[in-house]
Structures are given as C-alpha cells and as structure tokens.
Design a protein around this motif. Structure first.
Motif, short mmCIF file in Angstrom:
data_model
loop_
_atom_site.label_atom_id
_atom_site.label_comp_id
_atom_site.label_asym_id
_atom_site.label_seq_id
_atom_site.Cartn_x
_atom_site.Cartn_y
_atom_site.Cartn_z
N ARG A 162 10.84 -74.41 86.12
CA ARG A 162 10.92 -73.84 84.77
C ARG A 162 12.32 -73.28 84.50
N ARG A 163 12.89 -72.60 85.47
CA ARG A 163 14.22 -72.02 85.29
C ARG A 163 15.28 -73.11 85.16
N ARG A 164 15.16 -74.17 85.94
CA ARG A 164 16.12 -75.28 85.82
C ARG A 164 16.03 -75.93 84.44
N GLU A 165 14.80 -76.17 84.00
CA GLU A 165 14.62 -76.79 82.69
C GLU A 165 15.13 -75.88 81.57
N GLU A 166 14.95 -74.57 81.75
CA GLU A 166 15.43 -73.63 80.74
C GLU A 166 16.95 -73.67 80.63
N VAL A 167 17.62 -73.76 81.78
CA VAL A 167 19.09 -73.84 81.76
C VAL A 167 19.55 -75.12 81.07
N ARG A 168 18.93 -76.23 81.42
CA ARG A 168 19.33 -77.50 80.79
C ARG A 168 19.06 -77.48 79.29
N LEU A 169 17.93 -76.85 78.89
CA LEU A 169 17.61 -76.76 77.47
C LEU A 169 18.65 -75.91 76.73
N GLN A 170 19.03 -74.78 77.31
CA GLN A 170 20.03 -73.92 76.66
C GLN A 170 21.36 -74.65 76.48
N CYS A 171 21.76 -75.36 77.53
CA CYS A 171 23.02 -76.11 77.43
C CYS A 171 22.92 -77.21 76.39
N GLN A 172 21.78 -77.90 76.36
CA GLN A 172 21.60 -78.98 75.40
C GLN A 172 21.58 -78.44 73.97
N LEU A 173 20.87 -77.34 73.77
CA LEU A 173 20.82 -76.75 72.43
C LEU A 173 22.20 -76.27 71.98
N LEU A 174 22.92 -75.66 72.91
CA LEU A 174 24.27 -75.20 72.56
C LEU A 174 25.16 -76.38 72.18
N TYR A 175 25.03 -77.45 72.92
CA TYR A 175 25.84 -78.63 72.60
C TYR A 175 25.42 -79.22 71.25
N ASP A 176 24.11 -79.30 71.02
CA ASP A 176 23.62 -79.90 69.78
C ASP A 176 24.02 -79.07 68.56
N GLN A 177 24.09 -77.75 68.74
CA GLN A 177 24.50 -76.90 67.62
C GLN A 177 25.94 -77.17 67.19
N HIS A 178 26.74 -77.60 68.14
CA HIS A 178 28.17 -77.82 67.86
C HIS A 178 28.56 -79.26 68.14
N ALA A 179 27.61 -80.16 67.94
CA ALA A 179 27.86 -81.56 68.27
C ALA A 179 29.03 -82.13 67.48
N LEU A 180 29.16 -81.71 66.21
CA LEU A 180 30.25 -82.24 65.38
C LEU A 180 31.61 -81.83 65.92
N GLU A 181 31.73 -80.57 66.32
CA GLU A 181 33.01 -80.08 66.83
C GLU A 181 33.32 -80.63 68.21
#
Length: 283
Positions: A162-181
């Motif tokens: 669960r902790r590993r998946e949470e880290v990957r999700l946070q990184c993915q969400l952060l990237y998706d929020q700024h995908a254009l930049e």
C-alpha cells in the motif's frame, strides 16, 4: 506256491459285480464326492491284490498272473459298485450328523475369528485416533503461532504494498498536474522507467518512499519551484491562469472520474494555498 486267487470262481464274482456296478452307477450320479472316493478305493484294492500276489508267489507264472489280474479287476469292480451304493448313503448320514456339527463348529470359529479381527481393528482405529488427537493438541499452540506469524507477515506485506502504491500514485498525480509544463523536460516514458527501475515492488516501502521524495523534488525543480514546493507568481491572475491551464490539460488526459476528481481537489487545495501565501507576502 499256488496263487492266492487261483481257486477263486471268476464267474461267481462277475455277475454280482455287474449288478453292483449298475445299481451303484444309478446311486452315484448326483454325488461326485462319493464317485471320486469309490474310484480311489477300487483302485487301491486292485493294486493291493496284485501286490499281494507278487509278494506271496515264488515264481510268477504269466498265465496264472493273468488270471490274478482278471480276478483283481472283477473284485475291484465289485468294490466300486458297492462303494457307489454305500458311500452316498454314508456321506449323507455324515453331513446330517457329524458333518453338520463340524460345519457349525467351523462357522462358529470363523465368526469368532472375524469378531476378534474386527475388535482388533476397532482397537487399532481408536488408538490411532487418540494418537492423532494427542498430536493435534500438542501441535495446536505451534500451529496457532505459525498462523499468527503468517497473518503478521501478510499484514506487513499488504502495508508495504500500500505504501509503495501510494508513493507511485503521488508521483503520478504530481506529474499529471503539470504534464503540460513537464512535457519537454520529463517524458511520460522516462517517468515510467523511473517507476519500473527505482519504485518497483522489489524494493522496501521505506526505500520507495525515499526515492519517491527524490522524484517529487526533481519534478518540483523542473517546474522551477522554491524549496517549499511553491512556484513563484507575481500576481493573483498568474495563479488563476496557471491552474486553469492545469485543469484544461488534465481534462484532456481522459482519467476515470474518481482519479479526475482527486486531481481536481488537489489542484484546488494547491491554488488556495498559493493564493493565501501570495496575499501574506504582499500585505
């Protein structure tokens, strides 16, 4: 020495022998056991008569010996007929008296052996059952301990995953929020390579969390953020424009409704935080 059977009137024996054979054959038709024993007795009597003649005679006269053989055959035939008549009666009496008692005794002994065998098997089964129950009681604490240990390992592994998946999700969400930049600075394929090489399930959750923080710092640096994680804005209009572009870009990525709602909520929280920080710096 004259033959033992030299004076025997052969013809005086032949007629009774034929009568006995005829009557005996009728009596023994349905009794194979009596027939077998009758033939054995007749054969033994024939051999006995020939043997006595050979042993008691001084010189064997072929003519006299032939007569002896013939007489022995007639006597054996008479004996066979008598046995055919008498043995079925004797066997029938035996089976109804002594034979029946012997059969009952055999049946009793057989049933007794079967009961003893069943009793022995039952005792063996009970003994085995008691041994198994004792073994289960002896091993129960150990099994419970092993079960608890297995449950703890399972919970630990689930927590790690669960902790590993949470880290990957946070990184993915952060990237998706700024995908254009980040489109030109950090390709999606490169991000996926980071996940596969450094944030996979083969590493502990602690290591994945540390590496996730490093990845998020790298993304923040690529966005030109300050150490506190906030981008420099000169006006509230820039903040509003920035987050409007982010929302438009995220909607183009075709996330599922739940993920899209999560990202939008995160953007709203970040926008509110940046507005408050901007106002606090300028007042």
């Amino acid at each position: 020495m004259d033959s033992l059977f030299s004076d025997t009137d052969l013809f005086s024996l032949l007629f009774p022998a034929l009568i006995f054979l005829y009557v005996g054959q009728l009596c023994v038709k349905s009794n194979s056991k009596a027939d077998l024993w009758s033939k054995r007795i007749a054969s033994f009597l024939f051999v006995l008569m020939i043997g006595v003649e050979i042993l008691t005679g001084d010189v064997i006269d072929p003519y006299q010996f032939g007569g002896t053989v013939t007489t022995a055959l007639v006597v054996a035939g008479m004996a066979l007929g008598l046995c055919w008549i008498l043995l079925p009666i004797l066997f029938s009496l035996y089976e109804q008296t002594i034979g029946a008692g012997v059969e009952r005794l055999r049946s009793f002994l057989r049933k007794r052996r079967e009961r003893l065998q069943e009793k022995k098997l039952e005792q063996e089964r009970k003994r085995s059952q008691k041994e198994r129950e004792a073994e289960l009681r002896r091993r129960k604490p150990e099994q419970e301990q092993q079960q608890q240990e297995a449950e703890r390992r399972k919970q630990y592994q689930e927590d790690q995953q669960r902790r590993r998946e949470e880290v990957r999700l946070q990184c993915q969400l952060l990237y998706d929020q700024h995908a254009l930049e980040l489109r030109d600075k950090l390709k999606p394929e490169r991000l996926e390579a980071y996940f596969h090489e450094y944030l996979s399930d083969q590493y502990s959750a602690e290591m994945v969390e540390k590496r996730g923080e490093l990845l998020k710092e790298m993304i923040a640096q690529s966005l030109g953020r300050e150490p506190n994680g906030q981008t420099n804005f000169n006006s509230l209009q820039e903040i509003a424009l920035y987050f409007r572009e982010q929302r438009i870009e995220i909607e183009k990525l075709e996330y599922d409704p739940i993920t899209l709602q999560t990202i939008q909520a995160s953007l709203s929280a970040q926008e509110e935080g940046l507005i408050r920080a901007f106002l606090s710096r300028n007042h």
